[in-house]
Design an enzyme around this catalytic site. Structure first.
Site, PDB file in Angstrom:
ATOM      1  N   HIS A  62       0.881  -1.177   0.000  1.00  0.00           N
ATOM      2  CA  HIS A  62       0.000   0.000   0.000  1.00  0.00           C
ATOM      3  C   HIS A  62       0.915   1.222   0.000  1.00  0.00           C
ATOM      4  CE1 HIS A  62      -3.683  -2.282   0.674  1.00  0.00           C
ATOM      5  NE2 HIS A  62      -3.050  -2.961   1.617  1.00  0.00           N
ATOM      6  N   LYS A 183      -9.476  -5.153  -6.669  1.00  0.00           N
ATOM      7  CA  LYS A 183      -9.369  -5.675  -5.294  1.00  0.00           C
ATOM      8  C   LYS A 183     -10.741  -5.589  -4.639  1.00  0.00           C
ATOM      9  CE  LYS A 183      -7.408  -6.442  -1.116  1.00  0.00           C
ATOM     10  NZ  LYS A 183      -6.609  -5.378  -0.477  1.00  0.00           N
ATOM     11  N   HIS A 244      -3.721 -12.742   2.174  1.00  0.00           N
ATOM     12  CA  HIS A 244      -3.639 -13.132   3.588  1.00  0.00           C
ATOM     13  C   HIS A 244      -3.947 -14.619   3.759  1.00  0.00           C
ATOM     14  CE1 HIS A 244      -3.578  -8.849   3.860  1.00  0.00           C
ATOM     15  NE2 HIS A 244      -4.871  -8.711   3.659  1.00  0.00           N
ATOM     16  N   ASP A 316       2.167  -6.067   2.863  1.00  0.00           N
ATOM     17  CA  ASP A 316       1.005  -5.361   3.417  1.00  0.00           C
ATOM     18  C   ASP A 316       1.362  -4.412   4.563  1.00  0.00           C
ATOM     19  OD1 ASP A 316      -1.732  -4.728   3.599  1.00  0.00           O
ATOM     20  OD2 ASP A 316      -2.091  -6.282   5.106  1.00  0.00           O
TER      21      ASP A 316
END
Length: 402
Positions: A62, A183, A244, A316
């Site tokens: 990000h 996403k 994840h 992440d």
């Protein structure tokens, strides 16, 4: 720049083999490899037996997340956010990451600016804003806030869309702006204030519509999902990439293989959030949720490795925790072999982002994004966890560090 690397030990992640020789780059691409290559008018760099390998790929970043307090981003000045993003991306490049896939927040402006050389950073594959249901992982309103402000000029990671027609429009809008992937938030998460990690999000019809829109544009969908219930549902509906996946089960593994999908674990972010999250802006309510997924991450990775799932490198990280980006190599080494981890950050990552033969390889014709490494990463992948071991970082055939 035309460049020849002399006396290299070339690491091909696809075969896992080392070969000794030279590597020649021209016009930003690898031209050839082999012994005693002619240099012509190219710059010659004698690497004296160092390992030369493809530049690294981080498939879950990000770059606009300058703080772990994601709810504060929409009130941040867009120019301030952009300058922070340029700094964050520059630091990623100096850690050896020559391509990154943004998992919400970045847009075409940052990607175009990097490609045009307005600032130095990794190649940026972006999705724009992640799609979230009301009260989902991309909805950062607290319980007392009524209006969700996802104006495109504001910084932020998510956009709220509810219903089949609305999610189709939202997906089409992100694709209109050049998104490389879409996403979606398919389960609850840590950094969102009002949802539970064990929730599923979006109806099957909504997810199916988003997948249809992405596939119509020859793109794919990545889904934030933790529990087996959320992961299995997403995979069965055509999601290509699970982000994840800390709480997957044996059925998840079967579905990954059946649908030729990818898993992108992000172990380092939970390690960092637990140790430093509050220091860098993570709200207390979110910090308390970290334990729900922290301990399960390695077990899920082990299950996926044992089951033959295609696994990709991702981190992440948020705010001041970006500096731990390379620590993911060490964490995964508890479960995966060095070669498996290297492939996850090179050739397998390239497959996921539909750039096989372009990045993550030393094949002639691919982008000349390279690392010159002191040490043997096949013997100890921890070599890649320390950027001080990168003698040179090369992007498009130009030495940008070292």
């Amino acid at each position: 720049m035309n460049l020849v690397l002399r006396n290299a030990v070339l690491l091909d992640p696809e075969t896992g083999d080392y070969t000794e020789g030279d590597l020649r780059c021209a016009d930003g691409r690898i031209v050839e490899t082999g012994p005693g290559l002619s240099a012509g008018d190219a710059r010659v760099e004698d690497v004296r037996g160092a390992v030369v390998m493809p530049g690294l790929v981080d498939a879950h970043v990000h770059v606009t997340a300058s703080t772990a307090d994601l709810g504060s981003l929409p009130s941040t000045s867009p120019t301030y956010a952009a300058l922070h993003s340029a700094r964050i991306m520059g630091d990623m490049l100096h850690r050896g990451f020559t391509t990154v896939r943004d998992a919400s927040g970045a847009d075409y402006g940052l990607a175009d600016a990097q490609a045009e050389g307005l600032f130095r950073g990794p190649r940026l594959l972006f999705c724009g804003r992640a799609l979230s249901q009301t009260g989902g992982h991309g909805d950062n309103r607290n319980r007392g806030t009524r209006v969700h402000d996802d104006h495109p000029c504001c910084a932020g990671l998510g956009r709220v869309a509810d219903g089949v027609d609305a999610v189709r429009e939202a997906a089409r809008d992100e694709l209109r702006k050049g998104a490389h992937h879409i996403k979606v938030m398919a389960s609850g998460g840590v950094a969102s204030p009002t949802d539970r990690i064990d929730s599923t999000q979006y109806s099957a019809d909504e997810l199916r519509a988003i997948v249809e829109e992405a596939e119509a544009a020859n793109r794919y969908v990545a889904a934030h999902a933790y529990t087996a219930r959320a992961v299995n549902r997403a995979l069965s509906l055509g999601i290509r990439s699970i982000e994840h996946g800390n709480l997957i089960d044996d059925r998840s593994v079967e579905l990954f293989r059946e649908h030729d999908a990818f898993l992108v674990p992000t172990l380092v972010t939970y390690w960092a959030l637990k140790n430093e999250g509050r220091e860098f802006g993570l709200p207390e309510s979110s910090w308390r949720k970290v334990d729900d997924v922290l301990g399960a991450g390695l077990a899920a990775l082990e299950r996926a490795v044992r089951g033959g799932v295609r696994i990709v490198y991702g981190t992440d990280l948020l705010g001041g925790m970006h500096r731990h980006q390379n620590h993911e190599f060490r964490l995964r080494a508890e479960v995966q072999s060095p070669l498996e981890i290297i492939r996850s950050a090179t050739s397998v990552a390239a497959e996921l982002v539909n750039l096989s033969g372009e990045i993550g390889t030393l094949r002639p014709g691919s982008h000349a994004d390279l690392l010159v490494v002191d040490g043997d990463p096949l013997a100890d992948v921890g070599v890649l966890a320390e950027p001080e071991n990168f003698r040179h970082i090369i992007q498009a055939g130009t030495i940008v560090s070292g």
